[in-house]
Design a protein around this motif. Structure first.
Motif, PDB file in Angstrom:
ATOM      1  N   ASN A  78       0.827  -1.205   0.000  1.00 40.24           N
ATOM      2  CA  ASN A  78       0.000   0.000   0.000  1.00 40.24           C
ATOM      3  C   ASN A  78       0.862   1.255   0.000  1.00 40.24           C
ATOM      4  O   ASN A  78       0.536   2.251  -0.658  1.00 40.24           O
ATOM      5  CB  ASN A  78      -0.925   0.004   1.215  1.00 40.24           C
ATOM      6  CG  ASN A  78      -2.092  -0.943   1.057  1.00 40.24           C
ATOM      7  OD1 ASN A  78      -2.446  -1.336  -0.055  1.00 40.24           O
ATOM      8  ND2 ASN A  78      -2.689  -1.340   2.170  1.00 40.24           N
ATOM      9  N   SER A  79       1.966   1.211   0.749  1.00 36.30           N
ATOM     10  CA  SER A  79       2.840   2.378   0.823  1.00 36.30           C
ATOM     11  C   SER A  79       3.498   2.677  -0.516  1.00 36.30           C
ATOM     12  O   SER A  79       3.616   3.837  -0.919  1.00 36.30           O
ATOM     13  CB  SER A  79       3.912   2.155   1.891  1.00 36.30           C
ATOM     14  OG  SER A  79       4.749   3.289   2.001  1.00 36.30           O
TER      15      SER A  79
ATOM     16  N   TRP B  50      -4.911   8.544  10.154  1.00 36.08           N
ATOM     17  CA  TRP B  50      -4.504   9.267   8.956  1.00 36.08           C
ATOM     18  C   TRP B  50      -4.169  10.727   9.267  1.00 36.08           C
ATOM     19  O   TRP B  50      -4.857  11.641   8.801  1.00 36.08           O
ATOM     20  CB  TRP B  50      -5.611   9.198   7.906  1.00 36.08           C
ATOM     21  CG  TRP B  50      -6.047   7.802   7.598  1.00 36.08           C
ATOM     22  CD1 TRP B  50      -7.044   7.090   8.197  1.00 36.08           C
ATOM     23  CD2 TRP B  50      -5.478   6.935   6.623  1.00 36.08           C
ATOM     24  NE1 TRP B  50      -7.136   5.836   7.665  1.00 36.08           N
ATOM     25  CE2 TRP B  50      -6.191   5.707   6.686  1.00 36.08           C
ATOM     26  CE3 TRP B  50      -4.444   7.068   5.702  1.00 36.08           C
ATOM     27  CZ2 TRP B  50      -5.894   4.633   5.867  1.00 36.08           C
ATOM     28  CZ3 TRP B  50      -4.149   5.998   4.873  1.00 36.08           C
ATOM     29  CH2 TRP B  50      -4.863   4.803   4.965  1.00 36.08           C
TER      30      TRP B  50
ATOM     31  N   GLU C 290       4.366   6.358   8.544  1.00 33.30           N
ATOM     32  CA  GLU C 290       4.783   6.880   7.245  1.00 33.30           C
ATOM     33  C   GLU C 290       4.827   8.397   7.287  1.00 33.30           C
ATOM     34  O   GLU C 290       3.931   9.042   7.837  1.00 33.30           O
ATOM     35  CB  GLU C 290       3.823   6.421   6.138  1.00 33.30           C
ATOM     36  CG  GLU C 290       3.791   4.917   5.937  1.00 33.30           C
ATOM     37  CD  GLU C 290       3.024   4.499   4.693  1.00 33.30           C
ATOM     38  OE1 GLU C 290       2.860   5.345   3.791  1.00 33.30           O
ATOM     39  OE2 GLU C 290       2.588   3.335   4.636  1.00 33.30           O
TER      40      GLU C 290
ATOM     41  N   ILE D  50      -3.238  11.985   1.339  1.00 26.54           N
ATOM     42  CA  ILE D  50      -4.245  10.986   0.964  1.00 26.54           C
ATOM     43  C   ILE D  50      -5.612  11.505   1.360  1.00 26.54           C
ATOM     44  O   ILE D  50      -5.882  11.706   2.543  1.00 26.54           O
ATOM     45  CB  ILE D  50      -3.970   9.633   1.640  1.00 26.54           C
ATOM     46  CG1 ILE D  50      -2.586   9.103   1.243  1.00 26.54           C
ATOM     47  CG2 ILE D  50      -5.045   8.612   1.274  1.00 26.54           C
ATOM     48  CD1 ILE D  50      -2.227   7.786   1.892  1.00 26.54           C
TER      49      ILE D  50
ATOM     50  N   LYS E 249      -8.282   6.598   0.717  1.00 24.26           N
ATOM     51  CA  LYS E 249      -7.650   5.744   1.715  1.00 24.26           C
ATOM     52  C   LYS E 249      -7.890   4.280   1.355  1.00 24.26           C
ATOM     53  O   LYS E 249      -9.029   3.909   1.056  1.00 24.26           O
ATOM     54  CB  LYS E 249      -8.231   6.038   3.093  1.00 24.26           C
ATOM     55  CG  LYS E 249      -7.908   7.435   3.605  1.00 24.26           C
ATOM     56  CD  LYS E 249      -8.612   7.721   4.906  1.00 24.26           C
ATOM     57  CE  LYS E 249      -8.354   9.135   5.372  1.00 24.26           C
ATOM     58  NZ  LYS E 249      -9.101   9.461   6.608  1.00 24.26           N
TER      59      LYS E 249
ATOM     60  N   TYR F 265       0.421   3.934  -2.817  1.00 27.15           N
ATOM     61  CA  TYR F 265      -0.294   5.166  -2.476  1.00 27.15           C
ATOM     62  C   TYR F 265       0.431   6.050  -1.474  1.00 27.15           C
ATOM     63  O   TYR F 265       0.169   7.250  -1.419  1.00 27.15           O
ATOM     64  CB  TYR F 265      -1.665   4.841  -1.845  1.00 27.15           C
ATOM     65  CG  TYR F 265      -2.435   3.742  -2.508  1.00 27.15           C
ATOM     66  CD1 TYR F 265      -3.041   3.932  -3.753  1.00 27.15           C
ATOM     67  CD2 TYR F 265      -2.588   2.500  -1.885  1.00 27.15           C
ATOM     68  CE1 TYR F 265      -3.770   2.918  -4.342  1.00 27.15           C
ATOM     69  CE2 TYR F 265      -3.325   1.489  -2.468  1.00 27.15           C
ATOM     70  CZ  TYR F 265      -3.909   1.700  -3.696  1.00 27.15           C
ATOM     71  OH  TYR F 265      -4.635   0.693  -4.277  1.00 27.15           O
ATOM     72  N   GLY F 266       1.299   5.465  -0.649  1.00 26.23           N
ATOM     73  CA  GLY F 266       1.813   6.174   0.507  1.00 26.23           C
ATOM     74  C   GLY F 266       3.206   6.730   0.356  1.00 26.23           C
ATOM     75  O   GLY F 266       3.650   7.104  -0.744  1.00 26.23           O
ATOM     76  N   SER F 267       3.958   6.748   1.456  1.00 28.22           N
ATOM     77  CA  SER F 267       5.235   7.443   1.483  1.00 28.22           C
ATOM     78  C   SER F 267       6.275   6.831   0.550  1.00 28.22           C
ATOM     79  O   SER F 267       7.102   7.547  -0.018  1.00 28.22           O
ATOM     80  CB  SER F 267       5.767   7.461   2.917  1.00 28.22           C
ATOM     81  OG  SER F 267       6.004   6.156   3.378  1.00 28.22           O
TER      82      SER F 267
ATOM     83  N   GLY G 139       5.085  11.325   2.371  1.00 25.13           N
ATOM     84  CA  GLY G 139       4.392  10.849   1.181  1.00 25.13           C
ATOM     85  C   GLY G 139       3.361  11.846   0.681  1.00 25.13           C
ATOM     86  O   GLY G 139       3.217  12.944   1.232  1.00 25.13           O
TER      87      GLY G 139
ATOM     88  N   GLY H 285       1.128  11.405   7.367  1.00 25.91           N
ATOM     89  CA  GLY H 285       1.098  10.092   6.739  1.00 25.91           C
ATOM     90  C   GLY H 285       0.399   9.082   7.642  1.00 25.91           C
ATOM     91  O   GLY H 285       0.122   9.351   8.814  1.00 25.91           O
ATOM     92  N   VAL H 286       0.130   7.911   7.093  1.00 24.44           N
ATOM     93  CA  VAL H 286      -0.626   6.903   7.825  1.00 24.44           C
ATOM     94  C   VAL H 286       0.175   6.364   9.016  1.00 24.44           C
ATOM     95  O   VAL H 286       1.404   6.252   8.960  1.00 24.44           O
ATOM     96  CB  VAL H 286      -1.016   5.733   6.883  1.00 24.44           C
ATOM     97  CG1 VAL H 286       0.214   5.000   6.378  1.00 24.44           C
ATOM     98  CG2 VAL H 286      -1.956   4.757   7.595  1.00 24.44           C
TER      99      VAL H 286
END
Length: 317
Positions: free
Chosen positions: A232-233, A299, A263, A269, A274, A236-238, A266, A303-304
Motif C-alpha cells: 500500500n505504501s 490518517w 509513514e 491521501i 484511503k 499510495y503512501g510514502s 508521502g 502520513g498513515v
C-alpha cells in the motif's frame, strides 16, 4: 420416511396459506431454535439475519406465484451463532392440500462456509497478482533513481526481486519445509529490504524493535500484514515518493506487544482514496482471527500510522 429424512438431514415444514401458521418437525425446531409447536412467519422472522430479512420476505411472498420448484438460501441467528438455511418447496400452489403447502429446510452452513473460503482464496489471488504488477513497476522506478547505468539497474532490480521472493516465501511458506521462530527485526528486514532505496534497510526504511522472537505460527500472519502495508505504501503512501520514509517501532507493555508503522513524507491521501479494499479486509481479518489481536489505521497529515496490538504469548507461539 422419518428414517430417510433424518439420514439426509432434512427438516420438514408445512405452511397454512390462509392463517400463515407454520408447523415444524423436530429437526426444524432444532435448526431454528424454537420450542413451540406452531409458529408464524413473523415468529421465524425474528431469527432471520437482519441483512437477509427483506430479501427473504420478498422471496417467500412470491413463492405461490413461482412455477415449479424454488430454493431460497439465507442466514438465521441461533443465539450468537450464524447458520445458513436453504428453504425448498414448490410454487404455484403445486401439491397444496387443504390450504397447506409443504417444503423442507436444509442446514447448508458448511457448504456456504466452503464457498466463502473459496471466494476468499480467489479474491486474495486476484489481489496479489494485481499488487505484483504495481510492486514491479514501483521497484523499477526506485532502481532507476538509485543506479547510474543499465547494468547497475539490472543488478539492483534483480536483487530487489529476489528479496521480494524471500518475503513472499514468508507470506506463503512451503509446507514441507521446517519452520522455526524468527527474530522480529530480522523478519522485518527481510520483508522490507526490497523496498528501500539501496535495496537494504536503512535509507528510507528504519526499524527500531527489541530482541523479540516471533513464533512459527505467527510469523506467516505478521509477514502478510507487513507485506500488505509495504505494498500500500509503494502504491499510495510514502514509499511512492522519493522523499517518503517509513519507520517501524515496537514496544512491549506488560503482556502486550505493540508494533507501530509510521509513514512520513508521502503524498496527501484524501479520505476517498484511503485504502479500504480487499487487502485491508484481509489484514484486519488475519490479525483478529489468527493473531487474536487488533489493528488500527490513523490518517494524520504527515502520513498513515498503523498500530498492531497482539498478546506477547500469542506472537511467540
Amino acid at each position: 420416511m422419518r428414517i430417510a429424512t433424518d439420514a439426509a438431514g432434512v427438516a420438514l415444514w408445512s405452511w397454512n396459506v390462509d392463517t400463515d401458521e407454520i408447523v415444524l418437525d423436530e429437526r426444524a425446531h432444532g435448526l431454528w431454535g424454537v420450542d413451540v409447536e406452531a409458529v408464524t412467519f413473523e415468529d421465524l422472522s425474528a431469527r432471520i439475519h437482519p441483512e437477509d430479512m427483506d430479501r427473504v420476505r420478498a422471496a417467500f411472498a412470491a413463492t405461490r406465484e413461482v412455477l415449479g420448484a424454488y430454493e431460497i438460501d439465507f442466514r438465521i441467528m441461533h443465539g450468537a451463532e450464524v447458520r445458513w438455511v436453504s428453504a425448498r418447496g414448490r410454487g404455484d400452489d403445486q401439491g397444496i392440500v387443504d390450504r397447506m403447502m409443504f417444503g423442507v429446510f436444509l442446514d447448508v452452513t458448511e457448504r456456504k462456509m466452503a464457498e466463502e473460503a473459496r471466494e476468499m482464496i480467489a479474491n486474495e489471488m486476484a489481489h496479489r497478482v494485481k499488487n505484483l504488477f504495481a510492486i514491479a513497476s514501483a521497484l523499477t522506478g526506485i532502481s532507476a533513481r538509485s543506479t547510474a547505468t543499465t547494468a547497475e539497474m539490472r543488478r539492483d532490480l534483480t536483487q530487489r526481486l529476489a528479496a521480494l521472493s524471500r518475503a513472499h516465501d514468508l507470506v506463503r511458506p512451503i509446507l514441507s519445509q521446517p519452520k522455526e521462530a524468527a527474530v522480529l527485526g530480522d523478519l522485518l528486514a527481510v520483508l522490507l529490504g526490497a523496498y528501500d532505496e539501496e535495496g537494504a534497510i536503512g535509507a528510507r526504511i528504519r526499524i527500531r524493535v527489541p530482541e523479540l522472537l516471533v513464533g512459527e505460527a505467527s510469523a506467516t500472519t505478521l509477514a502478510l500484514v507487513v507485506h500488505e502495508l509495504a505494498t500500500n505504501s509503494i502504491k499510495y503512501g510514502s514509499l511512492s515518493k522519493e522523499s517518503g520514509r517509513v519507520e517501524v517501532t515496537c514496544d512491549t507493555r506488560d503482556n502486550e506487544v505493540v508494533v507501530t508503522w509510521i509513514e512520513t513524507g508521502g503524498p496527501p491521501i484524501a479520505a476517498s482514496n484511503k485504502p479500504s479494499g480487499f487487502g485491508s479486509q484481509l489484514v484486519t481479518r488475519s490479525v483478529s482471527s489468527q493473531l487474536g489481536g487488533t489493528i488500527t489505521f490513523d490518517w494524520p497529515a504527515e502520513g498513515v500510522v498503523v498500530t498492531l496490538r497482539v498478546g506477547k504469548a500469542r506472537l511467540g507461539a
